[in-house]
Design an enzyme around this catalytic site. Structure first.
Site, short mmCIF file in Angstrom:
data_model
loop_
_atom_site.label_atom_id
_atom_site.label_comp_id
_atom_site.label_asym_id
_atom_site.label_seq_id
_atom_site.Cartn_x
_atom_site.Cartn_y
_atom_site.Cartn_z
NE ARG A 69 -2.20 -1.19 3.77
CZ ARG A 69 -1.81 -0.31 4.59
NH1 ARG A 69 -1.67 0.88 4.25
NH2 ARG A 69 -1.07 -0.70 5.60
CE1 TYR A 198 1.57 -7.42 -4.07
CE2 TYR A 198 0.73 -6.05 -2.09
CZ TYR A 198 1.38 -7.07 -2.66
OH TYR A 198 1.94 -8.22 -1.97
CE LYS A 207 -6.24 -3.08 4.89
NZ LYS A 207 -6.17 -3.79 6.29
CG HIS A 227 -6.98 -2.47 10.71
ND1 HIS A 227 -5.51 -2.11 10.56
CD2 HIS A 227 -6.85 -3.63 9.59
CE1 HIS A 227 -4.83 -2.74 9.85
NE2 HIS A 227 -5.63 -3.70 9.33
CB SER A 249 -0.30 -3.52 8.01
OG SER A 249 -1.88 -2.58 7.93
CB CYS A 251 1.36 -6.38 14.19
SG CYS A 251 2.26 -4.77 13.79
CE LYS A 253 -5.66 -6.74 11.57
NZ LYS A 253 -4.38 -5.90 11.08
CG ASN A 255 0.29 -15.44 12.49
OD1 ASN A 255 0.09 -16.16 11.48
ND2 ASN A 255 1.29 -14.68 12.75
CG ASP A 274 -7.64 -6.85 7.52
OD1 ASP A 274 -6.34 -6.42 8.35
OD2 ASP A 274 -7.57 -6.01 6.54
NE ARG A 367 0.05 -8.48 2.51
CZ ARG A 367 -0.83 -7.75 3.29
NH1 ARG A 367 -1.95 -8.13 3.73
NH2 ARG A 367 -0.10 -6.66 3.60
C1 OXD Z 1 -2.89 -4.51 5.51
C2 OXD Z 1 -3.51 -5.43 4.99
O1 OXD Z 1 -2.07 -3.78 4.88
O2 OXD Z 1 -4.50 -6.01 5.84
O3 OXD Z 1 -3.33 -3.91 6.76
O4 OXD Z 1 -3.46 -5.88 3.94
MN MN Z 2 -5.12 -5.06 7.51
#
Ligand code: OXD
Ligand code: MN
Length: 586
Positions: A69, A198, A207, A227, A249, A251, A253, A255, A274, A367
């Site tokens: 992003r 992307y 998002k 989020h 992002s 970190c 989530k 998992n 997410d 990803r």
């Molecule tokens: C982010 C995603 O960048 O979920 O937060 O892709």
């Molecule tokens: Mn995200």
């Protein structure tokens, strides 16, 4: 041609956009299997996709300058700069029409324009919303097919309210970062994205719609677009409770949403990884739906040890982006499984790569896109039109120092302060330097579609409407010891922290007061069968009043950016925290 920033009907809007972008063909997506087969065939034929080993597993390589992003190219085009607030890039509507709309002129020539109706949220839910994305990228269509409920089902929802949908216009353009813009018009529920294929820049449902536009709608209508992952946790023989957790992002989530509990007898249910849309239920509790139907997860670091459930979900019907490929055509990324000495792979850019190479084989933001229902821990609640009741909200950051493993906010209002002052080290999910500490309130810094001062006030208003507010916690899985070593193993071991939270929710778990909030008493966390030394345990929970006072100074400077717009309750929480820290230091 004038830009169609009006609530025109679907067909009129499609033809207005087509007149300007001039695609060779228009394809209206119905979401059928036959349509998917044809899309995949065409993308394999022109090299957009490559086949990988396994059933319906594909690889896409994005342009090397288009791998994350791009927050600096993301804009909120609300009527005034003040409405966008100090943390968003702002562009006026006129500026966007002069600078961005012309880039769409003829941009789809030689290409097909896909009309992609999609539903955010469970079928039949009063909280679900429709969007329509126009795109000239078949890869984006293939992603939306996995990430959302796409096609006929969305049109059926739309029939009830034909003009009420979020309008997304997306073109790859020439993929040049110089001509790349992601612009949101919250007042017209419209998104324009050009120059990127992307992730969050291009899959507009995620998002752009479900967070930036939805956060504005949520404020006007009295709900929250966040989020956050949503996970159900059931103790042995006990009742399942649901937790919503906001981490920036990349970190962890995904998992946490599907962890394999290290404690026996615990069961996890993945509802979302997410995004959470949350509303106040008639019972005065907070209820959440996951607007998405799939995951766009970070691949590097995902392994049998760290996330067995994700790997199981990745067995079939997956789109991988920017991963490396082994000779047997299986996907590979850093941290997945060991390679043979001198084994040669193809890296994310399609170049030969030898095991141990100095640059990563997979892009750090590589990803996987996969349906949530393929995850072994998806047990059906993500399809429940009512959503799930939230017992606890967790805010988490990536902090090498300062923040303890877990602490509980003293009240919901204090919890809002904890969320508003969340800070974390940056990751590869967005372009820019990795590892830099930045304030990321509620993990929404890049995703809140309006002024975050007003956003904190909105949280306070929601808080006042909750008769049974969730308990609020802060976690930090990433604290490091003096030698730079991670103090906490994380992943499946995090269940020990979730278990303590559920005990607190039930009014059982023991906690002790500290200036920043409540932490488990020694023995409060179940650490059985874990090799955690007493030293590491005390380092994990060390709270240094002096360092925290510095943190409050940093946060005061951050919060000051919102000026008069901050809720008074937030400032009062800040003052009380400073007082408690000063008292502890003296
Ligand atoms: C982010 C995603 O960048 O979920 O937060 O892709
Ligand atoms: Mn995200």
């Amino acid at each position: 041609m004038a830009s169609p920033l009006r609530q025109v009907a679907l067909d009129t809007w499609v033809s207005l956009v087509a007149q300007h972008t001039r695609p060779d063909r228009i394809h209206r997506c119905d979401g059928s299997e036959a349509e998917a087969a044809e899309l995949h065939r065409a993308m394999l034929a022109d090299g957009t996709l490559e086949e990988l080993a396994g059933q319906s597993r594909y690889l896409h390589r994005s342009h090397p300058s288009d791998v994350a992003r791009t927050e600096h190219l993301t804009f909120i085009a609300s009527p005034t700069r003040e409405q966008a607030g100090p943390t968003n890039n702002h562009m006026t509507v006129e500026e966007s029409e002069q600078k961005v709309w012309p880039l769409f002129e003829g941009a789809m020539a030689g290409r097909t324009m896909y009309v992609v109706p999609y539903l955010m949220g469970p079928v039949g839910s009063a909280y679900s919303r429709v969007g329509v994305q126009l795109t000239d990228s078949p890869y984006v269509v293939a992603n939306l097919r996995i990430m959302t409920r796409m096609g006929q089902v969305a049109l059926e929802h739309l029939a009830a309210n034909p003009d009420d949908f979020v309008r997304g216009i997306h073109s790859l353009g020439d993929l040049s970062p110089d001509r790349r813009f992601v612009v949101h018009f919250p007042q017209a529920a419209t998104i324009w994205s050009i120059g990127s294929g992307y992730g969050g820049n291009a899959l507009l449902s995620k998002k752009c719609h479900a967070l930036r536009i939805a956060s504005v709608q949520a404020r006007a209508e009295g709900w929250l677009a966040e989020h956050m992952l949503i996970v159900g946790v059931r103790p042995p023989g006990g009742q399942r409770q649901y937790i919503a957790a906001a981490f920036p992002s990349a970190c962890g989530k995904t998992n946490l949403a599907m962890l394999v509990p290290a404690l026996p007898g615990w069961e996890i249910e993945t509802v979302g990884d997410d995004i959470a849309w949350m509303h106040v239920g008639a019972d005065g509790r907070l209820w959440a739906i996951n607007p998405e139907a799939g995951m766009f997860g970070v691949a590097p670091g995902t392994s049998l040890d760290t996330n067995l459930n994700a790997l199981r979900a990745l067995d079939h019907h997956v789109l991988f982006t920017n991963v490396a490929v082994r000779a047997d055509r299986s996907p590979w990324w850093e941290g997945k499984e060991p390679l043979r000495p001198a084994e040669t792979l193809v890296d994310w850019q399609g170049r030969p790569w030898e095991a141990g190479g100095s640059s990563p084989a997979a892009h750090p933001n590589a990803r996987f896109t996969v349906r949530l229902s393929q995850c072994p821990t998806a047990r059906g609640a993500h399809e429940d039109p009512r959503g799930v009741p939230i017992s606890a909200i967790v805010f988490g950051g990536r902090r090498a120092s300062l923040a303890p493993l877990v602490y509980e906010a003293r009240s919901f209002t204090h919890g809002i302060y904890v969320g508003a002052t969340l800070a974390s080290e940056t990751t590869a999910a967005a372009t820019g330097k990795v590892g830099v500490l930045r304030n990321d309130p509620m993990a929404m810094l890049p995703f809140c579609g309006y002024d975050m001062g007003a956003y904190f006030r909105h949280w306070s208003t929601i808080g006042r409407r909750l008769r049974e507010p969730p308990k609020v916690f802060h976690v930090n899985w990433f604290r490091r010891g003096p030698e730079g070593r991670c103090l906490w193993p994380g992943f499946g071991q995090n269940i020990r922290v979730l278990a303590w939270m559920l005990d607190r929710v039930a009014g059982r778990g023991v906690a002790r007061e500290t200036p920043i909030g409540l932490v488990p008493t020694p023995g409060g966390l179940d650490l059985t069968n874990m090799n955690l030394s007493d030293d590491d345990l005390s380092r994990l929970f060390a709270i240094d009043a002096g360092e925290w006072l510095e943190e409050t100074n940093r946060n005061a400077a951050f919060l000051a950016r919102f000026g008069e717009g901050l809720p008074r309750s937030l400032l009062a929480e800040h003052r009380r925290l400073v007082e408690r820290l000063e008292a502890a230091r003296n």
